[in-house]
Scaffold this motif. Sequence first.
Motif, PDB file in Angstrom:
ATOM      1  N   VAL A   1      -5.019   6.602 -12.719  1.00  0.00           N
ATOM      2  CA  VAL A   1      -5.091   6.818 -11.274  1.00  0.00           C
ATOM      3  C   VAL A   1      -3.920   6.181 -10.524  1.00  0.00           C
ATOM      4  N   GLU A   2      -3.480   5.033 -10.989  1.00  0.00           N
ATOM      5  CA  GLU A   2      -2.398   4.323 -10.301  1.00  0.00           C
ATOM      6  C   GLU A   2      -1.139   5.192 -10.183  1.00  0.00           C
ATOM      7  N   LYS A   3      -0.970   6.112 -11.133  1.00  0.00           N
ATOM      8  CA  LYS A   3       0.258   6.914 -11.136  1.00  0.00           C
ATOM      9  C   LYS A   3       0.127   8.216 -10.352  1.00  0.00           C
ATOM     10  N   CYS A   4      -1.046   8.511  -9.855  1.00  0.00           N
ATOM     11  CA  CYS A   4      -1.226   9.802  -9.171  1.00  0.00           C
ATOM     12  C   CYS A   4      -0.744   9.703  -7.731  1.00  0.00           C
ATOM     13  N   THR A   5       0.283  10.493  -7.405  1.00  0.00           N
ATOM     14  CA  THR A   5       0.829  10.476  -6.047  1.00  0.00           C
ATOM     15  C   THR A   5       0.205  11.553  -5.164  1.00  0.00           C
ATOM     16  N   GLY A   6      -0.725  12.311  -5.708  1.00  0.00           N
ATOM     17  CA  GLY A   6      -1.390  13.339  -4.886  1.00  0.00           C
ATOM     18  C   GLY A   6      -0.527  14.558  -4.623  1.00  0.00           C
TER      19      GLY A   6
ATOM     20  N   ASP B   1      -4.956   6.187  -2.272  1.00  0.00           N
ATOM     21  CA  ASP B   1      -5.031   6.592  -3.677  1.00  0.00           C
ATOM     22  C   ASP B   1      -5.503   8.031  -3.772  1.00  0.00           C
TER      23      ASP B   1
ATOM     24  N   THR C   1       4.208  12.595 -13.042  1.00  0.00           N
ATOM     25  CA  THR C   1       4.314  11.133 -13.133  1.00  0.00           C
ATOM     26  C   THR C   1       3.616  10.569 -14.354  1.00  0.00           C
TER      27      THR C   1
ATOM     28  N   ARG D   1       9.878  18.573 -14.884  1.00  0.00           N
ATOM     29  CA  ARG D   1       8.854  18.551 -13.843  1.00  0.00           C
ATOM     30  C   ARG D   1       9.053  19.682 -12.834  1.00  0.00           C
TER      31      ARG D   1
ATOM     32  N   MET E   1       7.630  11.547  -2.174  1.00  0.00           N
ATOM     33  CA  MET E   1       6.991  12.592  -2.970  1.00  0.00           C
ATOM     34  C   MET E   1       6.835  13.902  -2.189  1.00  0.00           C
TER      35      MET E   1
ATOM     36  N   HIS F   1      10.286  12.228  -7.409  1.00  0.00           N
ATOM     37  CA  HIS F   1       9.752  11.479  -8.538  1.00  0.00           C
ATOM     38  C   HIS F   1      10.729  10.453  -9.087  1.00  0.00           C
TER      39      HIS F   1
ATOM     40  N   VAL G   1       9.471   7.186  -8.205  1.00  0.00           N
ATOM     41  CA  VAL G   1       8.374   6.772  -9.086  1.00  0.00           C
ATOM     42  C   VAL G   1       8.941   6.348 -10.453  1.00  0.00           C
ATOM     43  N   ASP G   2       9.921   7.097 -10.944  1.00  0.00           N
ATOM     44  CA  ASP G   2      10.576   6.715 -12.209  1.00  0.00           C
ATOM     45  C   ASP G   2      11.106   5.281 -12.119  1.00  0.00           C
TER      46      ASP G   2
ATOM     47  N   LYS H   1       8.366   2.726 -12.182  1.00  0.00           N
ATOM     48  CA  LYS H   1       7.858   2.500 -13.539  1.00  0.00           C
ATOM     49  C   LYS H   1       8.788   1.580 -14.322  1.00  0.00           C
TER      50      LYS H   1
ATOM     51  N   TRP I   1       1.372   6.675   0.135  1.00  0.00           N
ATOM     52  CA  TRP I   1       1.118   6.199  -1.234  1.00  0.00           C
ATOM     53  C   TRP I   1       2.139   5.104  -1.584  1.00  0.00           C
TER      54      TRP I   1
ATOM     55  N   SER J   1       1.517   1.773   0.318  1.00  0.00           N
ATOM     56  CA  SER J   1       0.430   0.918  -0.164  1.00  0.00           C
ATOM     57  C   SER J   1       0.737   0.360  -1.550  1.00  0.00           C
ATOM     58  N   ARG J   2       1.874   0.707  -2.123  1.00  0.00           N
ATOM     59  CA  ARG J   2       2.319   0.101  -3.377  1.00  0.00           C
ATOM     60  C   ARG J   2       3.560  -0.760  -3.182  1.00  0.00           C
TER      61      ARG J   2
ATOM     62  N   SER K   1       3.173  18.160   0.432  1.00  0.00           N
ATOM     63  CA  SER K   1       3.798  18.559  -0.828  1.00  0.00           C
ATOM     64  C   SER K   1       3.642  20.052  -1.100  1.00  0.00           C
TER      65      SER K   1
END
Lengths: 282, 746
Positions: A10-15, A63, A150, B48, B192, B202, B205-206, B209, B223, B226-227, B622
């Motif tokens: 779930v942490e990786k789901c950006t929607g 989330d 992701t 992707r 995103m 992405h 996001v890469d 990670k 998103w 909040s991270r 999106s």
Amino acid sequence: MARYGIAVDVEKCTGCHSCFLACKDEHAGNDYPPISVAQPDIGHKWLRLREIEQGTGTKIKVDYIPIMCQHCEKPPCMAPGPEGAVYQRDDGIVIIDPQKAKGCKNIVNSCPYGAIFWNQEKELPQKCTLCAQMIDNGEKTTRCVESCPTGALIFGDLDDPKSEIAKLLVAKAEQVEAFKPKFGTKPTVKYIGLPKLFIAGEVLLSDKPKDCIKGAKVTLKADNQDKVMETNTDFFGDFEFKGLDRNIDYTLIAEYEGYYPQEITIRTYASKNVGELVLRAK
Amino acid sequence: MEYDKVVTTTAWSPGPGCHGGCGVKLYIKDGKVVKAEGDETHPFNQGRACPRLLALTQYMYHPDRITYPLKRVGKRGEGKFERISWEEALDTIEAKLGKIKEESGPESVLFCQGTGRDIGGPISFLAYSYGSPNWIQLGLAGHSCYTPRLGAMMATYGDYSVLDAAQFSEKRYDDPDYKVPQIIMVWAQNPMPGCPDGFFGHWIVDCMKRGSKLIVIDPRWTWFASRAEKFLQIRPGTDGALAMAMINVIISEELYDKDFVEQWTEGFEELKHRAAEYTPQKVAEITWIPEEDIIESARMYALAKPAAIQWGVPIDKCPEGSTVAQAITHLWCLTGNLDVPGGNVIARPAYGVTTYPFSTQEMHELYGEEFVKNLNEKRIGANEFPMVRNFRGWAQPDLAVKQMFTGDPYPIKACWIQTSNILGGQAADTRLHYEALKRMDFVVVADLFHNPTTMAVADIILPVASTAEKESFRSWWVPLQVIVPAVEVGECRSDWEINLELAKRFNPELRKRYDTVKQLIDDRLKPAGITYDQLKEQGGWVMPPENSASRPYRRYEKGLLRPDGKPGFRTTSGKVEFASKSYQDWGLDPLPYYSEPPESEVRTPELFKKYPLVMVTGRRSSVFFHSEHRMIPWLRECDPYPIVEINPSVAGKMGIEDGEWIVIENDRGSIKRKAQVTPIVHPKVISVPHGWWLPEEDGREPNLYGIWDINCNNLVHIGPGAKSGYGGGAYKTALVRIRKANEAVE
């Protein structure tokens, strides 16, 4: 025999909705006999995204949770229809037989996850097939998993300890759970890191109100448990406790050397931003 | 799924709609695309795809798609069109535009595009072949989209930069020269859903990670916010003040890169002096961001090595967008993050090939310096704004719409509108643009679907090919790549094909040079020493080699940036100019500064009492790109309603329930939206997604697919709002109030 499942990190789901679109592209307009008939162009969400927004003010979390047929080990959807209308394959995939289930609208309502949809035109309950037509064709993944940019969706053989999914579920065992386990259906779709309640806030010092206080000690105690959680404020003087249970009374204490500690009590109806805790100098 | 063959190509524009770059695989059966997927061998997207690409088949074969040329047969707005042949369409256009050119001069035709995609090349080519200097994003107040940022970077160090996510290397993150940014400051973007705006979302996001931490600046929780290590929830339009305060902290605490500043920059003392005016305390009041958060964020960014900034279009839309962009540019220059691995690396079109002219130099190289300078004499805005005259080739949209009414200094007679739904999309003050367009003698629209603009004003409509149906090329920024036609749909033609044919009619000289689009592409590809067919044969893309001008890193040390081959930057001083000589030459303040939004609690307190909420428009989805895709069922299902995001505290006070239709209004008008009550938006702000029209509704007048009821730009005034002519479109700062739909107006 393999036993297939999906893990949702779930942490990786950006929607981004790519999984939803890939599912449409695979199934809308395409029959895969004997597994499935075409998904209607609109109205069905064999895979849907739920957005979860928690918190208030300056502490918010956003989330996304992809929800599809959970391919339960104990599928409640097998009960209402005639024999064979819904069946579980040896590889664990739960299939609604498009011939035998015709007309059985009550199958739709039997799913506590709301993952089964009624095809009005064909008088058929329909849902995610875990892309069994691809698996049977020797492919190693499903369309939704393949489309996930992701790596939030992982497909594989749950029983093969060398599979990516099995390894991930072991590595993150503490965070693995079923979505809504209270339904008791034993899903083979596994969720890693489902959003939990949190308590967050900020520590300030009364005589230095403009400074970010890094390293203040914050303790959280559940009133009915022995467990005590501890953290330190970060670069910005912020703190956060994640993974809390609902409807529990907690006591939160903020401490900093040379200052009087501050204690507050919180009941977790929802995630909570306690705001600024200002400590007075001794 | 059964298919006959797979065509490997590049996605750019119609279809996914975006600024493109992704390698895609198109599965073909019986001459139709049956499936689209990301190409896993392509370094840009590494397999992707996005929702819009995944819905490509639904887009290409949509029953409402326009697949042959149309002419209007009723009155404008009646929605009566008749099929005609390409020959008739082109002959009509040639005759009408030819007559206008003869009677009123070529400058009296505006060549209008929407956001920049595989269109800047073909439309500027057509405009220049016809002889009009007025290549324009009509309706885009202050021309507030990327050009202010490009201008600021060009004025500071003679080049442009982007966040380095290793996209310049085919090995990507595995390239040994690459470093992941320790800190990424995501400034005014939601990477995103913002992906189609020209940067692969992405990649952020890469990087996350791989260890990158975020600082996010936005009025809205995302998103990413909040991270983030820190989220700075900023008052819309005040980004310039925040950037200046950060510069102040970085300089006064000596956190800047002293070696880089000493060796490669000038104007540091002036910048230091200017930035000192912006104390964190003062800026905290301006921006709503706590003082200590400003200070700590500046420290965190400056101490991280490397650190990168990923920015978005709200920067351009700040009042004086070009100076806000300048201040943010200074942040990565001060901290030595310019053209280093994991910083903000200089981005040049691959191999120096121009698909879409991004700078004055490129305009000169394509069309000749003399010719461009002559055209500039009549370009709308060139006389009022030296930056408009001297940077790139755009006409100024706000002056243009006024000139459509006044005819001063010359009349505007016709509009060529290509890839732009002006009335359902970018136009601020929708009604004003509607009336202006109605005054035109002749309007051509090249598009794929009917929309409010085609319905209201088109006389001729030309059907445009999707990305899967066209031959084209892309060099923005890397790799150099080709777009390969996989199928044909109806009589649709690519923008290049349409424009080349018409360009030849207006400028017969071109007949000697280009028989086909492919010949034109080959001509443009010459700097790379490769042809379209060769590039296609070798897989469709190629990265510029190491130690070339279009590949990082530290090119200023190697003498790869300046035409004279000396180390340094492409500025007159050869240095990064914190006090810009170009800005000075253009009559602008050489140093960045903050300017308050045109309407705000500070500048217009009386108005603020009446309209106490700031309306930010333009949050990305999106599944849509700007005003596109509302008619694509799979996509619309994910984001079905024109909503407004309201903080629960505001909604609660007004008794507004989630899902209820409400009215948003100010002195310019009112619109209806469906309330989405959510804590992600600041209590003093409402977020209103843009580009909404309802393809399922009546397209004829007066309804025009519902734009008068739901298009947020009815509430936004035109610009420019910036001294440079670039920036300041108030799409993020209009003051409004809200009320329940069933309540009477006061």
